[in-house]
Design an enzyme around this catalytic site. Sequence first.
Site, PDB file in Angstrom:
ATOM      1  CE  LYS A  20      -2.881   2.654   3.212  1.00  0.00           C
ATOM      2  NZ  LYS A  20      -4.035   3.008   2.376  1.00  0.00           N
ATOM      3  N   GLY A 432     -20.782  11.364   3.791  1.00  0.00           N
ATOM      4  CA  GLY A 432     -20.457  11.287   5.219  1.00  0.00           C
ATOM      5  C   GLY A 432     -19.059  11.709   5.589  1.00  0.00           C
ATOM      6  CD  GLU A 484     -18.283   9.314   8.563  1.00  0.00           C
ATOM      7  OE1 GLU A 484     -17.457   8.400   8.370  1.00  0.00           O
ATOM      8  OE2 GLU A 484     -19.409   9.330   8.045  1.00  0.00           O
ATOM      9  CB  CYS A 516      -5.399  -2.248   3.893  1.00  0.00           C
ATOM     10  SG  CYS A 516      -4.165  -2.616   2.646  1.00  0.00           S
ATOM     11  CB  CYS A 643     -21.209   1.882  -2.801  1.00  0.00           C
ATOM     12  SG  CYS A 643     -20.463   1.335  -1.276  1.00  0.00           S
ATOM     13  CD  GLU A 665     -19.698   2.972  -6.418  1.00  0.00           C
ATOM     14  OE1 GLU A 665     -18.664   2.957  -7.089  1.00  0.00           O
ATOM     15  OE2 GLU A 665     -19.847   2.325  -5.374  1.00  0.00           O
ATOM     16  CG  HIS A 694     -13.905   4.361  -5.498  1.00  0.00           C
ATOM     17  ND1 HIS A 694     -15.247   4.348  -5.803  1.00  0.00           N
ATOM     18  CD2 HIS A 694     -13.798   3.864  -4.250  1.00  0.00           C
ATOM     19  CE1 HIS A 694     -15.917   3.838  -4.780  1.00  0.00           C
ATOM     20  NE2 HIS A 694     -15.063   3.545  -3.827  1.00  0.00           N
ATOM     21  CB  CYS A 726     -18.423   6.370  -2.060  1.00  0.00           C
ATOM     22  SG  CYS A 726     -18.637   4.922  -1.015  1.00  0.00           S
TER      23      CYS A 726
END
Length: 754
Positions: A20, A432, A484, A516, A643, A665, A694, A726
């Site tokens: 990652k 959100g 959040e 992840c 989604c 989505e 994304h 999203c």
Amino acid sequence: MTILTHTLGFPRVGLRRELKKAQESYWAGNTTREALLAVGRELRARHWEQQKQAGIDLLPVGDFAWYDHVLTTSLLLGNVPARHQNNDGSVDIDTLFRIGRGRAPTGEPAAAAEMTKWFNTNYHYIVPEFSKGQQFRLTWTQLLEEVDEALALGHKIKPVLLGPVTYLWLGKVKGEPFDRLTLLKDILPVYQHVLAELAKRGVEWVQIDEPALVLELPQAWLDAFKPAYDALAGQVKLLLTTYFEGVTPNLDTIIVLPVQGLHVDLIHGKDDVVELHQRLPVDWLLSAGLINGRNVWRADLTEKYAQINAIVGKRALWVASSCSLLHSPIDLSVETRLDTEVKSWFAFALQKCGELALLRDALNSGETAALEEWSVPIQARRHSHRVHNAAVEKRLAAITAQDSQRENPYEVRAEAQRARFKLPAWPTTTIGSFPQTTEIRGLRLDFKKGNLDANNYRTGIAEHIKQAIIEQERLGLDVLVHGEAERNDMVEYFGEHLDGFVFTQNGWVQSYGSRCVKPPVVIGDISRPAPITVEWAKYAQSLTDKPVKGMLTGPVTILCWSFPREDVTRETIAKQIALALRDEVADLEAAGIGIIQIDEPALREGLPLRRSDWDAYLEWGVEAFRINAAVAKDETQIHTHMCYCEFNDIMDSIAALDADVITIETSRSDMELLESFEAFDYPNEIGPGVYDIHSPNVPSVEWIEALLKKAAQRIPAQRLWVNPDCGLKTRGWPETRAALANMVKAAHNLRQAK
């Protein structure tokens, strides 16, 4: 006949998420392609050696992916959408990233390919795109290069290849409609070429994954397997590999194929080992998926031994994980903070390899003492006080039909909500989360490590929430969120505040690309000891006159995105969570929060793989959501978000949720998902996602307006909301501001055009 061990695949990301970090550094331009490739080589070498040391006889090669193994297969076959191609027709790692992300360090940005769930797991794959008359050729030799790597290291290997029929099944037609199964004859020569190259390298066995064989496939697709495998036969031994369900319903199709072995998932399937043995060709090898690749629980090896021992010595036999260990964390031994008792109940990927070795040795020798010793903690868990809560079990047993009913139907509620909120046409909102900046992550990490006291932590979080409100008001959004900042993950955060969950330090599993997740583990009955979200929602609402949404993750999603208990049903877990969060809805409402979003992005992914099993799941899944939401008054607006979904086959259940507003989505699918809502005549309000979060690409005002106009052709404009696909957690602030500004502008333009 000596029994061997193998795994179907191993986690790719590394114990410390090295992959990652390398990916994201490369995408940001902070490291070279060569450095990225070196990280991949080091991880593969480490993971092969770790599996070997843990007792695995045949190591998987080809399970590593730079983004997703289905996308890797697309490149292998030369299936690259025109918008992502290099000018010279070549294929490189940036081609792969452009397909998956929409952009890469080289090449022009273009809309990313669609992404959806891998069967009923929490892993995502990039959907292959097919067009009429498409040509295929071997263009991406990653598998062959990795085979060469493993052989050079002296390993005994088993290359892994996604099978041709499943590959076509997983894809979608773009452009002129046609039957994508007709492309089978065109991709088979590439598979033949790959198998020939593997044979040249001395490979004996190839694991060819055809998980579509556990589905209720149309007959034409079942009929396609025989000619496909006739074409692939003869170069190497083929282990036809299935997982996530049993194969008995399709066994007639399987047993006539010219393969040399079959892998079956004996965890999630209901296949009887003795019956399989009796029906399979006598010279076939049976690979028994006895160790759960999708959960974290220590296996009862005495039970596994009894399950398989009846056919030992009667045919060639391997023991294996049920599916790829991709879905499991890597190594339990590094979990230093877990309670000793709880830790003894678990096994991660490396420990599962060890379980396979113990089972192999016992089956080969007939000595079971080591298995009995391994299984001792399992017996202790069944009676642990950590598992059972009498009050929770009593409340669950007392649920009535009234507990899942709102006071009045949607039409009555909608009038009360319109009078309360007075929102404009085309109301704008977000899903959100806002960008999780380095500062936010650092704040949480310092607090977690004890480097920051509670007061300073809360002051810091409050400031980030305040800034999120200021940003949204500046942008002109109509319904706000608190952003959040206090949440690391939408499931983990709730699990941390509910009794019945435990957490790991390094239990990371790949969700997609570089993303992840660290799923919580459900170890016992679930309850809410105190309010979870109320304080921050109330604070955010105090900063603005506009409505601020309370944000909850729904019960089915918390279930699907956690490692569940195996001693009670999934329905029981979902309803326990629903009851806990029902109390949260009541507390949010009492605190003055008028709009409450209960996210259920995982509702569809939790569907059983066989359609004949759907009704029972959907019945309790919908009931769990309604138990969660039904405590709300008429004037409280309940939103839900979903989604990665195909909705047409579950529209009855979507409507039965009875959410006042559903956000979905749709941008990657060009609003085609709205066809389901139009055909069903969905009665409530809908927010079709107008841009793909994304991808870092910023959509234009014109693009968003065009999508909204397309949506208004299917859904009455007065019932449409305007929102991204999203949450915005993974994006940066510059692109977030730009995209949301364009979204708000598009909504204003449509209001003026009314």
